[in-house]
Design an enzyme around this catalytic site. Structure first.
Site, short mmCIF file in Angstrom:
data_model
loop_
_atom_site.label_atom_id
_atom_site.label_comp_id
_atom_site.label_asym_id
_atom_site.label_seq_id
_atom_site.Cartn_x
_atom_site.Cartn_y
_atom_site.Cartn_z
N LEU A 135 39.97 39.02 44.06
CA LEU A 135 39.36 37.80 43.55
C LEU A 135 40.44 37.02 42.82
CD1 LEU A 135 35.94 39.05 42.06
CD2 LEU A 135 36.31 37.88 44.24
N ASP A 136 40.40 35.69 42.94
CA ASP A 136 41.36 34.86 42.21
C ASP A 136 41.23 35.09 40.71
OD1 ASP A 136 42.09 33.76 44.63
OD2 ASP A 136 40.86 31.96 44.39
N GLN A 137 42.29 34.80 39.99
CA GLN A 137 42.31 35.02 38.54
C GLN A 137 41.15 34.33 37.83
OE1 GLN A 137 46.14 34.53 36.71
NE2 GLN A 137 45.32 34.33 34.65
N THR A 139 38.26 33.55 39.06
CA THR A 139 36.96 33.92 39.64
C THR A 139 36.44 35.18 38.96
OG1 THR A 139 37.64 33.00 41.78
CG2 THR A 139 35.75 34.48 41.78
#
Length: 291
Positions: A135-137, A139
């Site tokens: 997951l993106d930072q 998110t």
């Protein structure tokens, strides 16, 4: 002492008269190199006996599998107890945790230890967590880690085959023309910013995002999103392409201010567990700022 992992399984009716090899590769999704090890060292048994890989199995036969640490490459994940992880689900093979917004999923430097996987490693110690997806930072929400190396290639193959379903919730700028739809646009690298991706950028790969409107405010929409593919920044790039970037997206929404919080949340994951094929549907509670 050498680590080992053992599985005792029962052949389902749909694999009656199928070969052992077909059961291992198609039903259990065990990769070829591990099947080779199981065969050459006779670590796959049918009713406690070793049989050739092409031998047909029967419904309710008992399959015994043994994997050793030597079957896999080693890794060392540093531990960090600063953040206590929120566990959404856990069994002997995998753990699903609730990722906080603002921390990275994994480290980029060897001595880095302030990422989610380091906090999961502290929770699991002396066991090690293994990356399955990211997951993106910015998110938040549900994310899967393996608890042993045996299930890593199986879970990765399940993602490839789209049998692991991931749903997201996001606030986007403005109002959508249609209450549901599909974005099917290839995503590649940005030509001048290595942090970013763009539609039809270099080395572009197929990307498919489905969405459905949940509710609207005066100026923005809350949408539920499901992915058919898992490209880097896929949701963020696709909605920016529609001119509806995610609220407070630091890369793709030019109106974002430095202290704003991007509102993208991994709200649920559904899958069948490796080896035992138990169906799971795991929800991650929607953060208050989304309500």
């Amino acid at each position: 002492m050498t680590k080992k992992w053992q599985y005792e399984l029962i052949v389902p009716h749909e694999y009656n008269n199928k070969s052992i090899r077909e059961y291992l590769s198609r039903y259990l999704l065990i990769p070829k190199h591990l099947i080779f090890n199981l065969r050459t060292e006779q670590r796959v048994l049918v009713n406690q006996k070793y049989l050739p890989m092409n031998f047909p199995i029967k419904t309710n036969d008992k399959i015994s599998l043994t994997f050793f640490e030597s079957d896999f490459s080693k890794q060392i994940i540093l531990t960090n107890s600063k953040i206590k992880i929120d566990v959404l689900y856990e069994d002997d093979d995998l753990i699903i945790v609730n990722k906080p917004r603002g921390i990275k999923t994994h480290h980029n430097q060897p001595n880095e230890n302030t990422t989610l996987i380091n906090y999961v490693a502290d929770y699991l110690k002396p066991k090690q967590p293994y990356m399955i997806h990211r997951l993106d930072q910015e998110t938040s929400g549900a994310i899967i880690f393996a608890k042993n190396p045996v299930v890593v290639p199986i879970l990765v193959e399940m993602i490839k085959q789209k049998s692991i379903k991931r749903n997201y919730t996001a606030w986007i700028k403005g109002h959508l023309k249609d209450s549901y739809g599909t974005i099917h646009e290839a995503i590649g690298f940005h030509p001048s910013d290595q942090r970013k991706r763009q539609i039809n950028g270099s080395k572009a790969k197929n990307a498919i995002t489905h969405y459905q409107l949940i509710k609207s405010s005066k100026t923005n929409d809350l949408v539920q999103i499901s992915l058919e593919t898992g490209r880097t920044h896929q949701i963020r790039v696709h909605f920016a392409y529609l001119d509806h970037p995610l609220l407070s997206d630091p890369l793709y929404n030019p109106e974002t201010k430095s202290n704003d919080k991007m509102l993208l949340h991994s709200s649920s994951i559904s899958l069948t567990t490796p080896f035992y094929h138990h169906e799971l549907f795991i929800n991650s509670p929607i953060p208050n700022e989304f309500k």
